[in-house]
Design a protein around this motif. Structure first.
Motif, short mmCIF file in Angstrom:
data_model
loop_
_atom_site.label_atom_id
_atom_site.label_comp_id
_atom_site.label_asym_id
_atom_site.label_seq_id
_atom_site.Cartn_x
_atom_site.Cartn_y
_atom_site.Cartn_z
N ASN A 451 0.81 -1.23 0.00
CA ASN A 451 0.00 0.00 0.00
C ASN A 451 0.84 1.27 0.00
OD1 ASN A 451 -2.36 -1.60 0.13
ND2 ASN A 451 -2.18 -1.71 2.36
N LYS A 452 2.06 1.18 -0.53
CA LYS A 452 2.92 2.36 -0.69
C LYS A 452 3.08 2.61 -2.19
CE LYS A 452 3.73 2.75 3.75
NZ LYS A 452 2.97 1.57 4.21
N PHE A 453 2.93 3.86 -2.58
CA PHE A 453 2.93 4.17 -4.01
C PHE A 453 4.33 4.44 -4.56
CE2 PHE A 453 -1.32 5.12 -2.51
CZ PHE A 453 -2.10 4.52 -3.48
N ILE A 454 5.24 4.83 -3.70
CA ILE A 454 6.64 5.02 -4.10
C ILE A 454 7.50 4.24 -3.11
CG2 ILE A 454 8.52 6.67 -4.35
CD1 ILE A 454 6.56 8.73 -5.29
N CYS A 455 8.38 3.41 -3.63
CA CYS A 455 9.23 2.58 -2.78
C CYS A 455 10.70 2.83 -3.11
CB CYS A 455 8.89 1.10 -2.97
SG CYS A 455 7.22 0.66 -2.43
N VAL A 456 11.43 3.35 -2.13
CA VAL A 456 12.86 3.63 -2.28
C VAL A 456 13.57 2.94 -1.13
CG1 VAL A 456 14.63 5.41 -2.42
CG2 VAL A 456 12.34 5.87 -3.34
#
Length: 508
Positions: A451-456
């Motif tokens: 449920n995270k839209f950007i993953c770094v």
């Protein structure tokens, strides 16, 4: 090859050295000589307390120092009359004050006239040749690594002064903005002065603790207005951030609000996932300025102080190595940060991207070009970024790494346009950014990524640094800004079309 983390904080030399030399007995230190580093620098004591006060000492599973006393006070304090220093008997010739002038260097000089004797320098594994973090004395050989020493402006590293050639308008604009806004030595000096005094005061409560300056102030990507991030390390073991860290920070906040109220203003305890104390230092008085032999800015500096978030210490020096290994990296990261701040997508507390995530995105982009501009440092030099390395050695290892020579000769302007294209087209739904692997990797099936839209990926503990972006409409705004910047820059080749340069330079 490296000592494991169980030895964190132990002296890197036998206790007998404590008895062989009286050099340190003449210095007004309250920290063990074994822990001296670029962030435990010899400075005269600043006494902000109007009257003596008794501070309760809190013990939290103290680190072992062998026979070294973790806190020691010296009676040999330099006396002052007005702005003139009285002659102090017994001070070695090499410890006398010299006048140093530093203008555009990004490295700090704090009491450079007091180099450590050889027997006091931190040891390092014999298989790696690394000099002491303390200032080299005249005649010592220069390092061949890419990362400049943190307090060495007498012998500046040539990498620090070389900037990329800008032959087109957009590249020239990027370079001019970088030169106008990058953190200066005087900015770092002010933060280091504050850190030094705070460590002295905090050690009255937590005698075994050490205070580290971390983040953009040291990693090479700081600006004139960057906050100062501080990490207070109180013991070797991890600290429960919800309970123990908050208790420690409550005591620190009380200290700032009472005994240091003439020096610290607005201390606030923020009860976040990683709790912090936010505060601002006040202007330095003339006595402090007399201790330091360079110009310090008069503006206040905002600080965030956390407890035992040691990953921040490790990733500071990983990013610092990336920053100096190739001379196009720092200008690109600074411009992207300025652009994101202007378009209001650079604030994790409001569901957008942190500066750390933006820097990792730029590094990953440069790693994944058809002809890479950056390597994976953790793959190529695993011994220099060992996650179990003792903290007092972390800053030394990167200085052995040579500059990276890339066959990619793209200009700053072309690279900036390419970055916005990369961020727009990245497959955020199925992949995460991994600077550690220097590639996009499949999204793991874990709570950190769900449920995270950007993953770094954080390069050391492999958490998601962009977890704040968890709302769809915020993600759409961020991606829309990247797409618009790509379109405008590709068409106009003018940085003003996405970031008004006058306003950006004025804010610095």
């Amino acid at each position: 090859m490296f000592p494991n983390s169980s030895n964190l904080g132990r002296p890197p030399f036998p206790p007998k050295y404590q008895q062989q030399s009286t050099f340190f007995t003449k210095l007004p230190l309250n920290i063990p000589p074994s822990l001296l580093s670029h962030q435990q620098i010899i400075v005269p004591p600043f006494n902000f307390r109007a009257t003596p006060a008794v501070t309760p000492v809190v013990t939290l599973q103290p680190m072992a120092y062998g026979s070294v006393s973790p806190v020691s006070r010296s009676d040999a304090v330099t006396s002052f009359q007005g702005r003139k220093r009285q002659r102090q008997q017994g001070v070695p010739n090499d410890a006398k004050r010299q006048r140093i002038h530093s203008h555009d260097s990004d490295t700090a000089v704090v009491n450079p006239a007091v180099p450590l004797p050889e027997e006091r320098r931190c040891s390092f594994p014999a298989s790696i040749s690394v000099q002491s973090p303390v200032l080299r004395v005249p005649g010592s050989p220069a390092l061949v690594g890419c990362v400049p020493p943190l307090q060495d402006t007498l012998f500046p590293d040539p990498t620090d002064t070389r900037l990329p050639v800008a032959s087109d308008k957009l590249s020239q604009q990027i370079l001019e903005l970088f030169q106008a806004c990058r953190q200066q030595a005087s900015d770092l000096d002010r933060k280091e002065l504050c850190r030094t005094e705070l460590q002295r005061e905090i050690q009255l409560i937590f005698p075994q603790s050490r205070l580290f300056l971390v983040g953009s102030s040291l990693n090479g990507f700081g600006t004139r207005t960057s906050d100062g991030d501080l990490c207070l390390v109180v013991k070797e073991e991890p600290v429960n951030q919800k309970t123990e860290a908050r208790r420690i920070l409550s005591l620190v906040q009380k200290l700032f609000s009472t005994k240091l109220s003439t020096y610290i203003e607005r201390p606030q305890l923020i009860r976040a996932k990683v709790p912090i104390v936010k505060f601002r230092d006040k202007k330095l008085n003339t006595m402090m300025l007399d201790f330091f032999l360079f110009f310090l800015p008069n503006s206040n500096v905002d600080f965030d102080l956390n407890v035992n978030n040691v990953i921040g210490i490790r990733n500071t020096f990983l990013l610092r190595t990336y920053a100096f290994i190739e001379n196009r990296v720092r200008p690109l990261v600074l411009v992207v940060k300025k652009w994101a701040r202007f378009h209001e997508i650079n604030d994790a507390s409001r569901g957008t991207l942190s500066s750390y995530s933006l820097a990792l995105m730029v590094l990953h982009y440069l790693q994944t070009l058809p002809e890479p501009i950056l390597p994976s440092l953790q793959k190529n030099y695993p011994e220099c970024f060992d996650p179990t390395m003792q903290l007092h050695l972390v800053h030394q290892a990167p200085r052995t790494i040579p500059p990276y020579i890339s066959k990619n000769g793209s200009s700053l302007g072309d690279l900036l346009i390419g970055f916005f294209k990369y961020a727009t087209e990245f497959d955020w739904s199925h992949h995460i950014i991994s600077v550690r692997e220097a590639k996009a990797i499949a999204r793991p099936d874990g709570v950190e990524w769900r449920n995270k839209f950007i993953c770094v990926e954080e390069p050391f503990d492999r958490t998601n640094t962009a977890r704040a972006v968890h709302e769809k409409h915020k993600f759409d705004i961020i991606r829309g800004e990247f797409a618009q910047a790509w379109r405008l820059l590709q068409d106009k080749k003018d940085l003003n079309c996405i970031l008004p340069l006058k306003a950006a330079k004025h804010k610095r």
